[in-house]
Scaffold this motif. Structure first.
Motif, PDB file in Angstrom:
ATOM      1  N   LYS A 211       0.808  -1.225   0.000  1.00 42.19           N
ATOM      2  CA  LYS A 211       0.000   0.000   0.000  1.00 42.19           C
ATOM      3  C   LYS A 211       0.836   1.268   0.000  1.00 42.19           C
ATOM      4  N   GLY A 212       2.028   1.207   0.556  1.00 43.38           N
ATOM      5  CA  GLY A 212       2.837   2.414   0.680  1.00 43.38           C
ATOM      6  C   GLY A 212       2.397   3.245   1.875  1.00 43.38           C
ATOM      7  N   LEU A 213       3.127   4.310   2.139  1.00 42.21           N
ATOM      8  CA  LEU A 213       2.879   5.138   3.314  1.00 42.21           C
ATOM      9  C   LEU A 213       2.888   6.617   2.946  1.00 42.21           C
ATOM     10  N   ILE A 214       2.478   7.431   3.895  1.00 42.76           N
ATOM     11  CA  ILE A 214       2.535   8.890   3.778  1.00 42.76           C
ATOM     12  C   ILE A 214       3.707   9.374   4.627  1.00 42.76           C
ATOM     13  N   LEU A 215       4.417  10.371   4.122  1.00 40.88           N
ATOM     14  CA  LEU A 215       5.416  11.071   4.916  1.00 40.88           C
ATOM     15  C   LEU A 215       4.930  12.491   5.134  1.00 40.88           C
ATOM     16  N   ILE A 216       5.103  12.973   6.353  1.00 40.29           N
ATOM     17  CA  ILE A 216       4.806  14.373   6.635  1.00 40.29           C
ATOM     18  C   ILE A 216       6.108  15.087   6.969  1.00 40.29           C
ATOM     19  N   ALA A 217       6.084  16.397   6.785  1.00 44.58           N
ATOM     20  CA  ALA A 217       7.252  17.226   7.075  1.00 44.58           C
ATOM     21  C   ALA A 217       6.775  18.584   7.568  1.00 44.58           C
ATOM     22  N   ALA A 218       7.706  19.318   8.155  1.00 44.69           N
ATOM     23  CA  ALA A 218       7.408  20.671   8.612  1.00 44.69           C
ATOM     24  C   ALA A 218       7.639  21.692   7.504  1.00 44.69           C
ATOM     25  N   GLU A 219       8.442  21.300   6.508  1.00 45.99           N
ATOM     26  CA  GLU A 219       8.742  22.197   5.386  1.00 45.99           C
ATOM     27  C   GLU A 219       9.121  21.355   4.172  1.00 45.99           C
ATOM     28  N   PHE A 220       9.000  21.938   3.005  1.00 44.99           N
ATOM     29  CA  PHE A 220       9.266  21.226   1.753  1.00 44.99           C
ATOM     30  C   PHE A 220      10.673  20.639   1.708  1.00 44.99           C
ATOM     31  N   ALA A 221      11.650  21.355   2.243  1.00 48.78           N
ATOM     32  CA  ALA A 221      13.039  20.894   2.201  1.00 48.78           C
ATOM     33  C   ALA A 221      13.212  19.521   2.847  1.00 48.78           C
ATOM     34  N   GLN A 222      12.395  19.198   3.844  1.00 48.36           N
ATOM     35  CA  GLN A 222      12.498  17.890   4.500  1.00 48.36           C
ATOM     36  C   GLN A 222      12.024  16.750   3.592  1.00 48.36           C
ATOM     37  N   LEU A 223      11.301  17.076   2.534  1.00 45.32           N
ATOM     38  CA  LEU A 223      10.790  16.050   1.613  1.00 45.32           C
ATOM     39  C   LEU A 223      11.675  15.860   0.385  1.00 45.32           C
ATOM     40  N   ILE A 224      12.590  16.787   0.134  1.00 50.05           N
ATOM     41  CA  ILE A 224      13.423  16.741  -1.067  1.00 50.05           C
ATOM     42  C   ILE A 224      14.162  15.408  -1.230  1.00 50.05           C
ATOM     43  N   PRO A 225      14.680  14.797  -0.151  1.00 53.84           N
ATOM     44  CA  PRO A 225      15.371  13.521  -0.347  1.00 53.84           C
ATOM     45  C   PRO A 225      14.476  12.390  -0.883  1.00 53.84           C
ATOM     46  N   PHE A 226      13.173  12.577  -0.833  1.00 56.45           N
ATOM     47  CA  PHE A 226      12.249  11.502  -1.196  1.00 56.45           C
ATOM     48  C   PHE A 226      11.557  11.695  -2.541  1.00 56.45           C
ATOM     49  N   VAL A 227      11.610  12.885  -3.081  1.00 54.56           N
ATOM     50  CA  VAL A 227      10.824  13.169  -4.281  1.00 54.56           C
ATOM     51  C   VAL A 227      11.749  13.354  -5.488  1.00 54.56           C
ATOM     52  N   GLY A 228      11.276  12.917  -6.635  1.00 50.64           N
ATOM     53  CA  GLY A 228      12.023  13.146  -7.861  1.00 50.64           C
ATOM     54  C   GLY A 228      11.939  14.612  -8.261  1.00 50.64           C
ATOM     55  N   VAL A 229      12.583  14.945  -9.337  1.00 56.48           N
ATOM     56  CA  VAL A 229      12.520  16.314  -9.849  1.00 56.48           C
ATOM     57  C   VAL A 229      11.104  16.565 -10.343  1.00 56.48           C
ATOM     58  N   LEU A 230      10.505  17.642  -9.859  1.00 59.23           N
ATOM     59  CA  LEU A 230       9.134  17.987 -10.241  1.00 59.23           C
ATOM     60  C   LEU A 230       9.141  19.052 -11.330  1.00 59.23           C
ATOM     61  N   PRO A 231       8.257  18.926 -12.294  1.00 58.21           N
ATOM     62  CA  PRO A 231       8.092  20.028 -13.241  1.00 58.21           C
ATOM     63  C   PRO A 231       7.731  21.299 -12.465  1.00 58.21           C
ATOM     64  N   GLN A 232       8.186  22.427 -12.940  1.00 55.46           N
ATOM     65  CA  GLN A 232       7.989  23.690 -12.213  1.00 55.46           C
ATOM     66  C   GLN A 232       6.514  23.961 -11.927  1.00 55.46           C
ATOM     67  N   ALA A 233       5.637  23.723 -12.886  1.00 58.81           N
ATOM     68  CA  ALA A 233       4.203  23.990 -12.681  1.00 58.81           C
ATOM     69  C   ALA A 233       3.636  23.118 -11.573  1.00 58.81           C
ATOM     70  N   LEU A 234       4.046  21.838 -11.526  1.00 63.90           N
ATOM     71  CA  LEU A 234       3.560  20.941 -10.474  1.00 63.90           C
ATOM     72  C   LEU A 234       4.103  21.374  -9.125  1.00 63.90           C
ATOM     73  N   GLU A 235       5.379  21.717  -9.065  1.00 61.46           N
ATOM     74  CA  GLU A 235       5.945  22.152  -7.790  1.00 61.46           C
ATOM     75  C   GLU A 235       5.224  23.398  -7.270  1.00 61.46           C
ATOM     76  N   GLN A 236       4.904  24.326  -8.149  1.00 60.84           N
ATOM     77  CA  GLN A 236       4.174  25.528  -7.727  1.00 60.84           C
ATOM     78  C   GLN A 236       2.780  25.157  -7.208  1.00 60.84           C
ATOM     79  N   GLN A 237       2.113  24.248  -7.895  1.00 65.33           N
ATOM     80  CA  GLN A 237       0.776  23.820  -7.472  1.00 65.33           C
ATOM     81  C   GLN A 237       0.837  23.150  -6.098  1.00 65.33           C
ATOM     82  N   VAL A 238       1.821  22.279  -5.900  1.00 63.78           N
ATOM     83  CA  VAL A 238       1.982  21.584  -4.628  1.00 63.78           C
ATOM     84  C   VAL A 238       2.286  22.586  -3.520  1.00 63.78           C
ATOM     85  N   ARG A 239       3.265  23.442  -3.751  1.00 65.51           N
ATOM     86  CA  ARG A 239       3.668  24.409  -2.717  1.00 65.51           C
ATOM     87  C   ARG A 239       2.536  25.371  -2.344  1.00 65.51           C
ATOM     88  N   ALA A 240       1.628  25.622  -3.283  1.00 67.04           N
ATOM     89  CA  ALA A 240       0.496  26.513  -2.989  1.00 67.04           C
ATOM     90  C   ALA A 240      -0.459  25.906  -1.954  1.00 67.04           C
TER      91      ALA A 240
END
Length: 184
Positions: free
Chosen positions: A52-81
């Motif tokens: 099933k996989g799991l969810i990771l939570i973080a206090a800020e985006f930088a804490q998730l960078i080790p786990f995520v691939g390179v995001l297209p700029q538009a997707l990253e903006q949508q997520v960060r919003a």
């Protein structure tokens, strides 16, 4: 919740233990996402299949960078919003992300939480934390520290006592590739 209790919870995570803590809607169970023994113990306790996989939570985006691939700029903006906030995103993962986190998927569920206690736990730990509802698979999630204790007894190493967030249901999950809402 005292600063001492928060430091104790972070120590438990670093030592491979399991911590229960309030989130936006329910109590969560967490552990160090890079400790396979802790993750497998958590999955066994919940009777949750690895696939099933799991969810990771973080206090800020930088804490998730080790786990995520390179995001297209538009997707990253949508997520960060939407972060910090109660939206979990299924995002493409880096090839190095262990199977015990992503399960049978090529994406991983990630959220920058706005819940003060959950965010404080991530800050004290110094990184992202596994976040799965505090329940046995197929049963209702715990909505209080007392409920966590009733369900799991002494099998949880630390419980943070604090109020839940304002949501009535677990956070929304959106698929970053398709934009579809997977869980409303």
């Amino acid at each position: 919740m005292t600063p001492f209790r928060l430091r104790e919870a972070a120590r438990v995570l670093r030592d491979g233990g399991l911590v229960a803590y309030p989130t936006e809607a329910v109590y969560g169970l967490g552990c160090d996402p890079l400790n396979p023994a802790a993750v497998l113990r958590l999955l066994a306790l919940k009777r949750r299949p690895l696939q099933k996989g799991l969810i990771l939570i973080a206090a800020e985006f930088a804490q998730l960078i080790p786990f995520v691939g390179v995001l297209p700029q538009a997707l990253e903006q949508q997520v960060r919003a939407t972060w910090p906030g109660p939206v979990t995103w299924l995002l493409p993962v880096d090839d190095a992300v262990p199977r015990w986190l992503r399960g049978g998927h090529d994406s991983l569920a990630l959220r920058v939480t706005a819940h003060p206690t959950a965010a404080a736990l991530c800050r004290a730990f110094g990184g992202a934390v596994v976040s799965t509802s505090a329940n046995i698979g197929g049963q209702r999630p715990a909505r209080s520290a007392l409920a966590v204790q009733r369900i799991f007894g002494r099998r949880i190493d630390c419980i943070l006592h604090a109020p839940l967030g304002d949501l009535d249901r677990p956070t929304e999950i959106r698929d970053g590739r398709s934009g579809l809402i997977v869980r409303a």
